[in-house]
Design an enzyme around this catalytic site. Sequence first.
Site, short mmCIF file in Angstrom:
data_model
loop_
_atom_site.label_atom_id
_atom_site.label_comp_id
_atom_site.label_asym_id
_atom_site.label_seq_id
_atom_site.Cartn_x
_atom_site.Cartn_y
_atom_site.Cartn_z
N PRO A 1 -19.74 15.13 6.59
CA PRO A 1 -18.51 14.45 6.96
C PRO A 1 -17.97 13.58 5.83
CG PRO A 1 -20.37 13.57 8.20
CD PRO A 1 -20.89 14.67 7.35
N GLU A 2 -16.79 13.90 5.37
CA GLU A 2 -16.04 13.03 4.47
C GLU A 2 -14.80 12.57 5.24
OE1 GLU A 2 -15.61 14.68 0.49
OE2 GLU A 2 -17.39 15.89 0.76
N HIS B 1 -31.42 16.04 18.63
CA HIS B 1 -31.34 14.82 17.83
C HIS B 1 -30.39 13.78 18.44
CE1 HIS B 1 -33.80 16.71 14.81
NE2 HIS B 1 -33.01 17.76 14.85
N ARG C 1 -30.36 14.19 10.31
CA ARG C 1 -31.01 13.59 9.14
C ARG C 1 -31.06 12.07 9.19
NH1 ARG C 1 -28.15 17.71 4.87
NH2 ARG C 1 -28.91 19.56 5.89
N ARG D 1 -12.57 1.63 -15.72
CA ARG D 1 -13.97 2.02 -15.62
C ARG D 1 -14.41 2.76 -16.89
NH1 ARG D 1 -16.31 1.90 -10.39
NH2 ARG D 1 -15.36 0.12 -9.39
#
Length: 304
Positions: free
Chosen positions: A2-3, A95, A115, A157
């Site tokens: 998921p982004e 899960h 996970r 940066r």
Amino acid sequence: MPELPEVEVVRLGLERGVVGRTVEQVSVGRARSVRRHVEGAGDFVARLQGRTVLSAHRRGKHLWLPLDSGDALLGHLGMSGQLLVVPAEAPDPKHLHVRLRFADAGRELRFVDQRTFGGLFVVAGGEPVPPALAHVARDPLDPAFDDEAFVAALRRRRTGVKRALLDQTLVSGIGNIYADEALWRSQLHGNRPTDGLSRPAVRRLLLSAREVLGEAIASGGTSFDALYVSTEGVSGLFERSLAAYGREGEACLRCGAPIRRESFMNRSSFSCPRCQPRPAGSTKPAQASRSSSARTAGGSLPSA
DNA sequence: AGTGACGCCTGGGAGC
DNA sequence: TGCTCCCAGGCGTCAC
């Protein structure tokens, strides 16, 4: 994984499925999934029970649901987290870690995570943004995103442009897949030094990122396997629109050269060797150790 | 302060 | 067949 687009699809599902409803019962099956709630699972439950969900928000890959108590239920899906809004009688998946039942006895909210990199926690303050998310930059789809400030910050940066795209404190919501797609669209190699990019080049990159994120949302996100689904359990269709990610050896959609795969920060980067040349002086990175598809289990892209 | 490395997790495929 | 190794990767933490 998921982004931003996948998280936005989930947010829309939460808006439809849980906003306006009052939590009646909360159960935590696996404490790790609420580990970021420092006061513990008992407090997590106590601060949710009896509370009404006011709205559903997102910043980058983070979701939060402001509550009528002034707190907010905050969530991150990590790599494999799912928030499902399902009938209470639906069988529990393997899960399933957190369950919220509502006073109206309708569909319940489930946090499922193979996970367990994701998690839920309750924080004070949900409007406009919980203080817990203060370190997360706005995402490119946020109306208040400051394009020129981003262009300037990125060029200050001293790192590679892909690293910068993945830095959630600079711009949020972009992960490995959409970083590769945005770089492919703007014909930049991820190793290009940020301080060597022109302002127009960074603006083009930002535009590319915005485009690909928007298109992915319209397709319901990218699903490689069962690890990403909407709140209704539906897979996204954007995988078939990917131009670079996961397409090693396949023809570049722009020039026909075979897409290459390189190792980057212990993961894979996909790019076109012709449209996205490595920057001069950039040493050739070690090749990814396996030449097979980078796809995790269940990948279904045609391999040639 | 900016930058980068590391650890956390699980399931499934490859290879032996 | 069954075992081990490897890999996917977001992000908090820590060292430099």
